[in-house]
Design a protein around this motif. Structure first.
Motif, mmCIF file in Angstrom:
data_model
loop_
_atom_site.group_PDB
_atom_site.id
_atom_site.type_symbol
_atom_site.label_atom_id
_atom_site.label_comp_id
_atom_site.label_asym_id
_atom_site.label_seq_id
_atom_site.Cartn_x
_atom_site.Cartn_y
_atom_site.Cartn_z
ATOM 1 N N SER A 85 0.887 -1.252 0.049
ATOM 2 C CA SER A 85 -0.164 -0.011 0.029
ATOM 3 C C SER A 85 0.782 1.141 0.006
ATOM 4 N N ALA A 86 1.840 1.055 0.651
ATOM 5 C CA ALA A 86 2.582 2.294 0.947
ATOM 6 C C ALA A 86 3.577 2.767 -0.388
ATOM 7 N N THR A 87 4.048 1.514 -0.894
ATOM 8 C CA THR A 87 4.769 1.627 -2.088
ATOM 9 C C THR A 87 3.762 2.060 -3.521
ATOM 10 N N LEU A 88 2.802 1.637 -3.459
ATOM 11 C CA LEU A 88 1.741 2.033 -4.577
ATOM 12 C C LEU A 88 1.322 3.428 -4.507
ATOM 13 N N CYS A 89 1.408 4.061 -3.041
ATOM 14 C CA CYS A 89 1.066 5.383 -2.981
ATOM 15 C C CYS A 89 2.341 6.348 -3.096
ATOM 16 N N PHE A 90 3.523 5.806 -2.847
ATOM 17 C CA PHE A 90 4.405 6.411 -3.212
ATOM 18 C C PHE A 90 4.722 6.491 -4.816
ATOM 19 N N SER A 91 4.578 5.385 -5.475
ATOM 20 C CA SER A 91 4.671 5.186 -6.915
ATOM 21 C C SER A 91 3.600 6.153 -7.726
ATOM 22 N N THR A 148 -7.479 -2.886 -13.051
ATOM 23 C CA THR A 148 -6.452 -3.388 -12.235
ATOM 24 C C THR A 148 -6.991 -3.709 -10.865
ATOM 25 N N ALA A 149 -7.588 -2.708 -10.306
ATOM 26 C CA ALA A 149 -8.200 -3.018 -8.839
ATOM 27 C C ALA A 149 -9.156 -4.157 -8.746
ATOM 28 N N VAL A 150 -10.086 -4.331 -9.601
ATOM 29 C CA VAL A 150 -11.073 -5.445 -9.751
ATOM 30 C C VAL A 150 -10.208 -6.897 -9.790
ATOM 31 N N VAL A 151 -9.248 -6.861 -10.785
ATOM 32 C CA VAL A 151 -8.481 -8.297 -11.112
ATOM 33 C C VAL A 151 -7.592 -8.374 -9.623
ATOM 34 N N LEU A 196 0.189 -5.067 -15.085
ATOM 35 C CA LEU A 196 -1.000 -5.306 -15.403
ATOM 36 C C LEU A 196 -1.857 -4.149 -15.830
ATOM 37 N N PHE A 197 -1.625 -2.745 -14.929
ATOM 38 C CA PHE A 197 -2.045 -1.478 -15.219
ATOM 39 C C PHE A 197 -1.523 -1.163 -16.611
ATOM 40 N N MET A 198 -0.506 -1.388 -17.102
ATOM 41 C CA MET A 198 0.132 -0.807 -18.201
ATOM 42 C C MET A 198 -0.370 -1.655 -19.480
ATOM 43 N N SER A 199 -0.416 -2.839 -19.280
ATOM 44 C CA SER A 199 -0.897 -3.588 -20.407
ATOM 45 C C SER A 199 -2.688 -3.340 -20.743
ATOM 46 N N LEU A 200 -3.412 -3.251 -19.500
ATOM 47 C CA LEU A 200 -4.740 -2.583 -19.671
ATOM 48 C C LEU A 200 -4.771 -1.508 -20.390
ATOM 49 N N MET A 201 -4.143 -0.484 -20.067
ATOM 50 C CA MET A 201 -4.061 0.839 -20.498
ATOM 51 C C MET A 201 -3.702 0.621 -22.030
ATOM 52 N N HIS A 202 -2.734 -0.173 -22.528
ATOM 53 C CA HIS A 202 -2.491 -0.323 -23.898
ATOM 54 C C HIS A 202 -3.407 -0.849 -24.765
ATOM 55 N N LEU A 203 -4.080 -1.924 -24.083
ATOM 56 C CA LEU A 203 -5.347 -2.551 -24.957
ATOM 57 C C LEU A 203 -6.532 -1.687 -25.050
ATOM 58 N N LEU A 204 -7.011 -0.901 -23.766
ATOM 59 C CA LEU A 204 -8.140 0.040 -23.819
ATOM 60 C C LEU A 204 -7.812 1.177 -24.518
ATOM 61 N N GLY A 205 -6.494 1.676 -24.858
ATOM 62 C CA GLY A 205 -6.109 2.839 -25.538
ATOM 63 C C GLY A 205 -6.238 2.461 -27.027
ATOM 64 N N SER A 217 -6.741 -11.809 -5.185
ATOM 65 C CA SER A 217 -6.305 -11.953 -3.920
ATOM 66 C C SER A 217 -7.244 -12.570 -2.983
ATOM 67 N N ALA A 218 -8.526 -12.186 -2.782
ATOM 68 C CA ALA A 218 -9.797 -12.901 -2.257
ATOM 69 C C ALA A 218 -9.379 -14.253 -2.595
ATOM 70 N N LEU A 219 -9.425 -14.789 -3.807
ATOM 71 C CA LEU A 219 -9.404 -16.379 -4.029
ATOM 72 C C LEU A 219 -8.165 -16.824 -3.539
#
Length: 220
Positions: A31-37, A114-117, A206-215, A122-124
């Motif tokens: 969580s901390a690294t994602l916020c910092f990123s 990305t959040a949904v995936v 995952l985020f980068m790839s989804l952004m590319h495909l959606l773009g 993770s829950a699974l």
């Protein structure tokens, strides 16, 4: 039988506490690294800083990853994790800025996807008794193949191959999230710093790839 029962029970309790501690520390650090990123990405996007390019990105990533692995059992490992994720956030900023200028919804949809995936897998992994360690070798081979194919797509400018690589990475990184979380739960990964790095890299790609495909879909 009674002696065996009482001998195994404390070991099971200790193992469970240890696993929970690794899981808790991993999610806190992630969580901390994602916020910092995100902050460094916003910083580079707002200031319109240039992308460092493929060579510097790879050198920075693998160099900082090497240092993180080397110091994973010390306090310096935490510094290296933030240096790595901060650097990756910086490289992401110009890319987000480019997509945002063309279609802001692409960025938001990629973020939401990305959040949904991540939360679903993770829950699974947290609630299933199934062992997903068998995915390890397949994921490693898949990532290597996709990485080399991605380099080929960039060097030879092949859009179709680039899209195929992005689709591959969506599947591979989803598998990586499931695999790494399952490894933590089952005690296969006991170092929360390395667990954080693995999950961060999976989320980033995952985020980068989804952004590319959606773009691409948006431009059609």
């Amino acid at each position: 039988m009674e002696t065996t029962k009482h001998t195994l029970q404390p070991q099971s309790i200790v193992r469970s506490k240890s696993t929970n501690r690794v899981l808790k520390n991993t999610y806190l650090l992630l969580s901390a690294t994602l916020c910092f990123s995100a902050i460094t990405a916003m910083f580079s996007a707002t200031l319109q800083l240039p992308h460092p390019g493929l060579i510097l990105t790879l050198a920075g990533y693998f160099g900082l990853l090497f240092l993180t692995t080397k110091f994973r059992n010390s306090l310096y490992g935490l510094y290296c994790v933030f240096a790595l994720t901060g650097f990756m956030g910086y490289t992401l900023g110009p890319i987000i800025a480019a997509y945002w200028s063309m279609a802001p919804m692409v960025v938001m949809q990629a973020l939401g996807g990305t959040a949904v995936v991540f939360f679903s897998l993770s829950a699974l992994a947290l609630n299933t008794k199934r062992d997903f360690s068998f995915l390890g070798k397949s994921l490693l081979i898949g990532v290597l193949v996709a990485f080399l194919a991605g380099l080929g797509a960039l060097l030879f400018e092949i859009p179709a191959l680039s899209l195929a690589v992005s689709a591959m990475f969506v599947l591979l990184m989803s598998g990586m999230i499931l695999y790494e979380t399952n490894q933590i739960v089952r005690g296969g990964e006991t170092n929360y710093i390395m667990a954080t790095v693995s999950l961060y890299v999976a989320i980033f790609n995952l985020f980068m790839s989804l952004m590319h495909l959606l773009g691409f879909a948006q431009s059609e």
